[in-house]
Design a protein around this motif. Structure first.
Motif, PDB file in Angstrom:
ATOM      1  N   HIS A  23       0.797  -1.081  -0.092  1.00 28.84           N
ATOM      2  CA  HIS A  23      -0.070  -0.074   0.031  1.00 28.84           C
ATOM      3  C   HIS A  23       0.926   1.336   0.127  1.00 28.84           C
ATOM      4  CE1 HIS A  23       0.879  -1.139   4.087  1.00 28.84           C
ATOM      5  NE2 HIS A  23       0.401   0.092   4.534  1.00 28.84           N
ATOM      6  N   PHE A  24       2.168   1.191   0.323  1.00 26.24           N
ATOM      7  CA  PHE A  24       2.990   2.340   0.257  1.00 26.24           C
ATOM      8  C   PHE A  24       3.173   2.947  -1.311  1.00 26.24           C
ATOM      9  CE2 PHE A  24       5.294   1.338   4.486  1.00 26.24           C
ATOM     10  CZ  PHE A  24       4.322   1.677   5.156  1.00 26.24           C
ATOM     11  N   ARG A  25       3.092   1.948  -2.059  1.00 29.05           N
ATOM     12  CA  ARG A  25       3.133   2.192  -3.637  1.00 29.05           C
ATOM     13  C   ARG A  25       2.634   3.491  -4.177  1.00 29.05           C
ATOM     14  NH1 ARG A  25       5.116  -1.307  -7.424  1.00 29.05           N
ATOM     15  NH2 ARG A  25       4.470  -3.082  -6.026  1.00 29.05           N
ATOM     16  N   GLU A  26       1.191   3.528  -3.407  1.00 24.64           N
ATOM     17  CA  GLU A  26       0.274   4.765  -3.767  1.00 24.64           C
ATOM     18  C   GLU A  26       0.967   6.042  -3.558  1.00 24.64           C
ATOM     19  OE1 GLU A  26      -4.030   6.506  -2.236  1.00 24.64           O
ATOM     20  OE2 GLU A  26      -2.989   4.933  -1.231  1.00 24.64           O
ATOM     21  N   HIS A  27       1.590   5.952  -2.158  1.00 27.68           N
ATOM     22  CA  HIS A  27       2.403   7.272  -1.878  1.00 27.68           C
ATOM     23  C   HIS A  27       3.590   7.383  -2.618  1.00 27.68           C
ATOM     24  CE1 HIS A  27      -0.539   7.139   1.187  1.00 27.68           C
ATOM     25  NE2 HIS A  27      -0.196   5.904   1.762  1.00 27.68           N
ATOM     26  N   VAL A  28       4.344   6.413  -3.026  1.00 33.40           N
ATOM     27  CA  VAL A  28       5.338   6.712  -3.947  1.00 33.40           C
ATOM     28  C   VAL A  28       5.034   7.446  -5.205  1.00 33.40           C
ATOM     29  CG1 VAL A  28       7.180   5.574  -5.491  1.00 33.40           C
ATOM     30  CG2 VAL A  28       6.573   5.001  -3.036  1.00 33.40           C
ATOM     31  N   ASP A  29       4.120   6.727  -5.689  1.00 29.18           N
ATOM     32  CA  ASP A  29       3.371   7.429  -7.046  1.00 29.18           C
ATOM     33  C   ASP A  29       2.877   9.014  -6.609  1.00 29.18           C
ATOM     34  OD1 ASP A  29       3.493   5.123  -8.178  1.00 29.18           O
ATOM     35  OD2 ASP A  29       1.514   4.458  -7.983  1.00 29.18           O
ATOM     36  N   ASN A  30       2.100   9.196  -5.315  1.00 29.60           N
ATOM     37  CA  ASN A  30       1.772  10.507  -5.119  1.00 29.60           C
ATOM     38  C   ASN A  30       3.247  11.412  -5.391  1.00 29.60           C
ATOM     39  OD1 ASN A  30      -0.733   9.937  -5.082  1.00 29.60           O
ATOM     40  ND2 ASN A  30      -0.886   9.510  -2.825  1.00 29.60           N
ATOM     41  N   LEU A  31       4.161  10.865  -4.497  1.00 30.41           N
ATOM     42  CA  LEU A  31       5.374  11.772  -4.604  1.00 30.41           C
ATOM     43  C   LEU A  31       5.967  12.050  -6.103  1.00 30.41           C
ATOM     44  CD1 LEU A  31       8.076  12.864  -3.098  1.00 30.41           C
ATOM     45  CD2 LEU A  31       8.887  10.724  -3.130  1.00 30.41           C
ATOM     46  N   ILE A  32       6.069  11.048  -6.996  1.00 26.38           N
ATOM     47  CA  ILE A  32       6.487  11.259  -8.128  1.00 26.38           C
ATOM     48  C   ILE A  32       5.576  12.130  -9.107  1.00 26.38           C
ATOM     49  CG2 ILE A  32       6.803   9.813 -10.415  1.00 26.38           C
ATOM     50  CD1 ILE A  32       7.525   7.427  -8.819  1.00 26.38           C
ATOM     51  N   ALA A  33       4.433  12.301  -8.827  1.00 26.80           N
ATOM     52  CA  ALA A  33       3.462  12.949  -9.402  1.00 26.80           C
ATOM     53  C   ALA A  33       3.701  14.504  -9.243  1.00 26.80           C
ATOM     54  CB  ALA A  33       1.900  12.595  -9.282  1.00 26.80           C
TER      55      ALA A  33
END
Length: 217
Positions: free
Chosen positions: A60-70
């Motif tokens: 579920h941490f993947r979601e926050h990595v995606d938000n960071l990259i965005a």
């Protein structure tokens, strides 16, 4: 090695001075402000939870990595440290409370309650730093906005604890908060432990990420 031995075997020979008074406004009676048997209890309690966490699914941490990259621009210069602090706040609240505050999505679709918590936590943490620098005269720093921020943070975490108590969610849903609650004396003790881990989990990880990128570049 010498420092590790002192911390592990001889920590009872040293006191924290006024640290408890400095941190109590936000962190209460958590591990950062404890000494003696209370400190030993908290260390053992949290150690067991982090050992368990090593074997949990962290997809579920993947979601926050995606938000960071965005949030990263395609061109130009960017200050990554504020983004890293938002990222670790999001991941740490997800880990501790079972739900993230999504600070990386501020001004996009972050709800008002989460935004209030994120802003209040920043204000309260900055206030703790100022009080720490003033110690033992930390009581001289006491602006109303600091105390409001601490109160907002306490109320936010308290709501999660009350939800857990009322809904009796599974351990998988609440994770860390459920596990710590099993050995906490009461709701306030649970709140204090969660806030202490939140402070550590956010700052140390964000600083580590910042320094890693600095060294690599």
């Amino acid at each position: 090695m010498a420092c590790e031995i002192i911390i592990d075997r001889y920590h009872t020979d040293y006191g924290f001075g006024v640290r408890r008074g400095v941190f109590a406004a936000l962190l209460g009676n958590g591990i950062f402000a404890q000494e003696g048997p209370a400190l030993n209890h908290s260390r053992e309690l949290l150690r067991k939870q982090f050992i368990r966490a090593q074997y949990q699914n962290h997809d579920h941490f993947r979601e926050h990595v995606d938000n960071l990259i965005a949030r990263l621009p395609i061109n130009g210069v960017i200050d990554l440290q504020p983004l890293f602090f938002n990222f670790t706040l999001d991941t740490t609240t997800a880990f501790l409370l079972g739900r993230s505050v999504y600070s990386l999505r501020a001004n996009i679709d972050q709800d008002s309650e989460n935004r209030l918590f994120a802003d209040s936590f920043n204000i309260a943490q900055e206030g703790l730093a100022k009080r720490f620098h003033l110690a033992p005269w930390h009581f001289l720093y006491s602006p109303p906005e600091f105390w409001r921020a601490c109160s907002n943070v306490h109320c936010f975490v308290k709501r999660y604890i009350q939800e857990r108590n009322l809904q009796h969610e599974t351990k998988e849903s609440y994770g860390f908060i459920n596990q710590v609650a099993e050995e906490s004396v009461g709701d306030k003790d649970l709140r204090d432990q969660l806030l202490n881990v939140l402070l550590a989990g956010r700052d140390t990880t964000a600083c580590c990420l910042s320094w890693t990128l600095h060294v690599l570049t």
